[in-house]
Design a protein around this motif. Structure first.
Motif, short mmCIF file in Angstrom:
data_model
loop_
_atom_site.label_atom_id
_atom_site.label_comp_id
_atom_site.label_asym_id
_atom_site.label_seq_id
_atom_site.Cartn_x
_atom_site.Cartn_y
_atom_site.Cartn_z
N THR A 2 26.43 -93.25 15.18
CA THR A 2 25.68 -92.14 15.77
C THR A 2 26.56 -91.38 16.74
N ALA A 3 26.27 -90.09 16.87
CA ALA A 3 27.14 -89.21 17.64
C ALA A 3 27.02 -89.47 19.14
N GLN A 4 28.14 -89.37 19.82
CA GLN A 4 28.17 -89.46 21.28
C GLN A 4 27.83 -88.11 21.89
N SER A 5 28.25 -87.04 21.22
CA SER A 5 28.02 -85.69 21.74
C SER A 5 28.25 -84.69 20.61
N ARG A 6 27.69 -83.49 20.76
CA ARG A 6 27.80 -82.49 19.69
C ARG A 6 28.41 -81.19 20.18
N PHE B 283 26.44 -92.66 28.85
CA PHE B 283 25.30 -93.21 28.13
C PHE B 283 24.20 -92.16 27.97
N GLN B 285 24.63 -89.02 27.83
CA GLN B 285 25.13 -88.07 26.83
C GLN B 285 24.81 -88.56 25.42
N LYS B 286 25.00 -89.86 25.24
CA LYS B 286 24.70 -90.47 23.93
C LYS B 286 23.20 -90.35 23.63
N ALA B 289 22.50 -86.86 22.53
CA ALA B 289 22.95 -86.57 21.16
C ALA B 289 21.98 -87.17 20.14
N GLU B 290 21.30 -88.23 20.54
CA GLU B 290 20.33 -88.86 19.64
C GLU B 290 18.94 -88.24 19.81
#
Lengths: 432, 408
Positions: A2-6, B283, B285-286, B289-290
């Motif tokens: 899964t992405a950490q950031s976009r 964390f 930030q993660k 993103a989710e």
């Protein structure tokens, strides 16, 4: 994974090509990240923009534009990007630097011939104003500063070589007041001193006697680290002579000025620069991750439909983190900068995606001074800067490659390094 | 003492091409010629050090360990890490001063200090005692120190019932570290509230000092003792599906990086803990993103100046705290352009380094003053204490500001 950031745009590599691409993308409003294992080319180069300095017989080129037009060379990166892209890229870069108070002067149809620290003559297209008075074709004797205690510049060697080449030069000895005494001085130490107006005043006062009769003085490029050329301008006025900087060994002060300008431009537009993590893999659209080791087999296989890359994998302190991006720009450079690796004889790997690398049977010419075949190795791209396979098919729809990573140019041999960096970065961003 | 992993770190000197990019980025070499620069004391000197042998020069002692050099190196030379190992070898040969032994023991200091607080705050505030501390021990009397809290974070947590959640989108072990437990429980309280608000189940597990202060002061075997205790206590949580999240950015960095690269600890537990540790905003930030981060904020009408600590940069994860704080309505966020505030953990507290640390910090101090902000936001406690003490502007962990924006 899964992405950490976009992000909208991730640029891998923080040399001139990567930072310029990042600044352009951020200014277009894209959420932009430049990510790189360490700092790159700007800190090692002379801080000028070479577009085409030498022809195929290694003679000095006076008019880079005419030289490019005369020998187009289909696969040459700057030709793929196109002359209009090169022209616009240079103009935009000049605008960025001028806006930061550090104008780069020159034009595409005329090179400067500047003296190197070794006393050779080097053609370049754009240079900071503080370099211009070094133009060797100007009349009048040159004086070069010998700075006792500073071991990264040898004025005597430079003067002897320049004089032998028909450009008379002599040496004047100037004391560096307040330079480090308990260890060697680096260019950055001296540049920080020259950032201080009080120091410049003191030095100018002290040097005046030694400079009697000197009309044009060359100093190593140590006149200030803040990106403006204020230190040079001020010292020149105080000494009342033509004063110019000569690029020397790394760390390159004029190169750092360019890096700082690009970083500020990029951050002012909301972009981010993360220096540290290496990028050693990517994530596919179906969220499976891959490293370049696997890819040498998979990607190089002929593909009829271009794929999409969902992001890259950064080696952070804790471990791999996946940064998602709509567009990925590779500005990782060639062998010297980590974009290409040659782990065993005959094998070359592009280090992020394992993209196919254009090579040649022969890698080396017998003499160091000859044109080296390996210098032209790299990733093949189309005119949009998308990497392609041998059949010319696009490999990833949203991946672009720029700068030294590209195949087809002997950047050192032809003196085209920064021109390629800027033009290809411009072309890639224009095609997002 | 030299394990295989430490040797790996030291051998990166072989890929140094002496380009001096590290020297150009070193904040200490920029202000003093007592320090010859990272290239010289790092990869260059390393070539004269037999594995396990003492450092060939004492100048390496002036390395603050900020890590800027390792980040900017384009070839992956682990310069700062190499320097810490060399300093420890030197300490083994020359002995470790009492002062460094004291500064290295933040857990012991915290335990004693919080037990006798507020009485234990007297020596920190008393000018005469601080003067004695400088003369007898070499701890700068001008360096700002924090105050012990009357009640530890752990005792708040136990009583608050915050650990009783049964479920959560993430199971989180919160690593509070010594500073939150003994000096700034409010940081931990904000962190726990923010995690729970975002649907995480929080546990605080048994934990020790991360060991970084000991490591920085050359006591590798004592640091390894803490490291092994933490790995033993935290790895089972990771195996049970927890992630480790911390607000002390140097502690989380120690789990991720120092245990393996500097202390040379190998094995599945070290990897497991390293790869599943997140600094707090990394964390969040993660989570975002989710699509799981609550971004409904109340306005916080304030000018805030954010300083990214050098230790946070070594995480190599960008600046997620600044990115998030900027989005709180009413917040005007200014970032310092300084690479290091100077203090670098315990470096700036030492009398012979206090002036160097002050000179390194000048750019940060100037940026903070120029920002005319109400508060400094910074992810590292030692930087916060130093910056607040040196500029007079109060400092907070970014999570405290976030908690305000959540209204909790």
């Amino acid at each position: 994974m899964t992405a950490q950031s976009r992000y909208d745009v991730i640029v891998v590599g923080a040399g001139l090509a990567g930072m310029f691409a990042g600044a352009l993308a951020a200014r277009r409003g894209a959420r932009t990240l430049v990510i790189a294992r360490g700092l790159g080319g700007t800190h090692l180069g002379p801080g000028t923009v070479d577009v085409r300095g030498y022809d195929s017989a290694r003679r000095l080129v006076n008019n880079p534009e005419a030289e490019i037009n005369q020998k187009p060379g289909q696969r040459h990166p700057s030709m793929l990007a196109g002359l209009p892209a090169l022209r616009e890229a240079l103009a935009e870069f000049q605008k960025m630097c001028a806006a930061a108070g550090y104008p780069l002067i020159g034009a595409l149809d005329e090179n400067f011939f500047l003296p190197t620290a070794m006393g050779a003559v080097r053609p370049t297209c754009l240079a900071p104003e503080s370099f211009a008075a070094g133009e060797v074709r100007q009349t009048g004797e040159l004086a070069l500063a010998r700075l006792p205690g500073f071991r990264d510049f040898f004025a005597d060697l430079m003067a002897a070589n320049l004089s032998a080449a028909g450009y008379p030069a002599r040496v004047v000895s100037l004391d560096l007041l307040g330079a480090p005494i308990r260890r060697d001085s680096f260019a950055t130490d001296l540049a920080r001193l020259f950032d201080d107006p009080g120091y410049r005043e003191k030095v100018a006062h002290h040097w005046r006697a030694a400079l009697k009769g000197v009309t044009r003085l060359g100093l190593p490029a140590i006149l200030g680290l803040r990106e403006t050329d204020g230190a040079w301008r001020d010292l020149r006025a105080r000494l009342d002579i033509e004063l110019f900087e000569i690029p020397i060994l790394p760390p390159s002060v004029p190169g750092m000025r360019l890096f700082n300008i690009l970083k500020k431009t990029l951050e002012a537009a909301g972009g981010r620069v993360t220096i540290g993590p290496g990028i050693k893999g990517w994530v596919n659209a179906d969220h499976t991750s891959q490293s370049r080791m696997q890819s040498a087999r998979t990607v190089a296989a002929r593909t009829t439909t271009a794929r999409i890359a969902a992001g890259v994998i950064a080696e952070t302190a804790g471990g791999p983190r996946y940064y998602a991006a709509r567009h990925i720009i590779l500005a990782t450079g060639s062998f010297r900068h980590g974009g290409l690796e040659a782990p065993t004889k005959g094998k070359i790997i592009e280090t992020v995606f394992g993209l196919p690398v254009m090579t040649n049977e022969e890698w080396f010419a017998p003499l160091y001074s000859e044109a080296q075949p390996y210098a032209r190795f790299g990733v093949r791209v189309n005119e949009k800067m998308q990497p392609v396979n041998e059949a010319g098919e696009v490999i990833y729809e949203n991946v672009f490659a720029v700068g030294g990573l590209l195949a087809g140019a002997d950047r050192n041999g032809e003196g085209s390094r920064e021109g390629i960096d800027l033009a290809t970065a411009w072309a890639a961003i224009s095609n997002l | 003492m030299t394990s295989l992993h430490m040797l790996d770190t030291q051998l990166t000197s072989d890929v140094c091409i002496k380009c001096n990019i590290c020297t150009s980025a070193c904040p200490v070499a920029a202000v003093t010629d007592l320090f010859p620069g990272p290239k010289v004391v790092g990869p260059q000197a390393q070539r004269f050090r037999e594995p396990g042998a003492a450092s060939v020069d004492h100048a390496v002692d002036y390395c603050s360990g900020c890590g800027a050099c390792s980040l900017v190196c384009p070839h992956g030379v682990q310069i700062a890490e190499m320097n810490i190992i060399a300093k420890a070898e030197m300490a083994k040969r020359d002995g470790i001063p009492l002062r460094n032994r004291i500064l290295g023991r933040s857990e012991l200091l915290g335990k004693l200090g919080s037990l006798f607080a507020p009485l234990s705050n007297l020596p920190v505030q008393n000018k005469v005692l601080r003067g004695l501390g400088e003369r007898l021990l070499g701890i700068s009397q001008a360096a700002p120190f924090p105050r012990f809290a009357r009640r530890t974070f752990r005792s708040w947590f136990e009583r608050s019932g915050a650990g009783r959640d049964v479920m959560g989108i993430y199971k989180v072990v919160y690593f509070h570290g010594c500073s939150t437990n003994y000096y700034e429980p409010r940081v931990g309280q904000a962190a726990v509230k923010v995690l729970r608000l975002n649907g995480c189940k929080v546990s605080i597990a048994e934990q020790n000092c991360c060991g970084l202060p000991l490591q920085s002061n050359g006591e590798f075997s004592a640091a390894r003792g803490y490291a092994e205790a933490n790995l033993r206590k935290l790895a089972p949580y990771v195996r049970a599906g927890y992630v480790i999240v911390g607000t002390s950015t140097s502690c989380t960095l120690t789990f991720k990086h120092e245990y393996r690269s500097v202390l040379g600890i190998q094995g599945a537990e070290a990897d497991l803990v390293a790869e599943n540790t997140y600094d707090f905003f990394e964390f969040l930030q993660k989570l975002e993103a989710e699509g799981r981060l609550n971004t409904v904020f109340r306005p916080v009408r304030e000018r805030i100046v954010y300083h990214a600590p050098c230790q946070f940069r070594t995480h190599a994860v960008g600046r997620p705290a600044a990115d998030l704080l900027r989005r709180i309505p009413g917040v005007t966020l200014i970032e310092t352009q300084a690479d290091c505030c100077g203090v670098a953990g315990t470096y700036g507290l030492k009398v012979e380094k206090y002036q160097i640390a002050t000179d390194v910090g000048q750019k940060a101090f100037e940026d903070i003053r120029a920002a005319q902000a109400a508060r400094i936001a910074c992810d590292s406690e030692t930087c916060r204490w130093w910056l607040a003490g040196r500029t007079g502007v109060p400092a907070a962990h970014p999570v405290e500001i976030l908690a305000e924006a959540y209204g909790i």
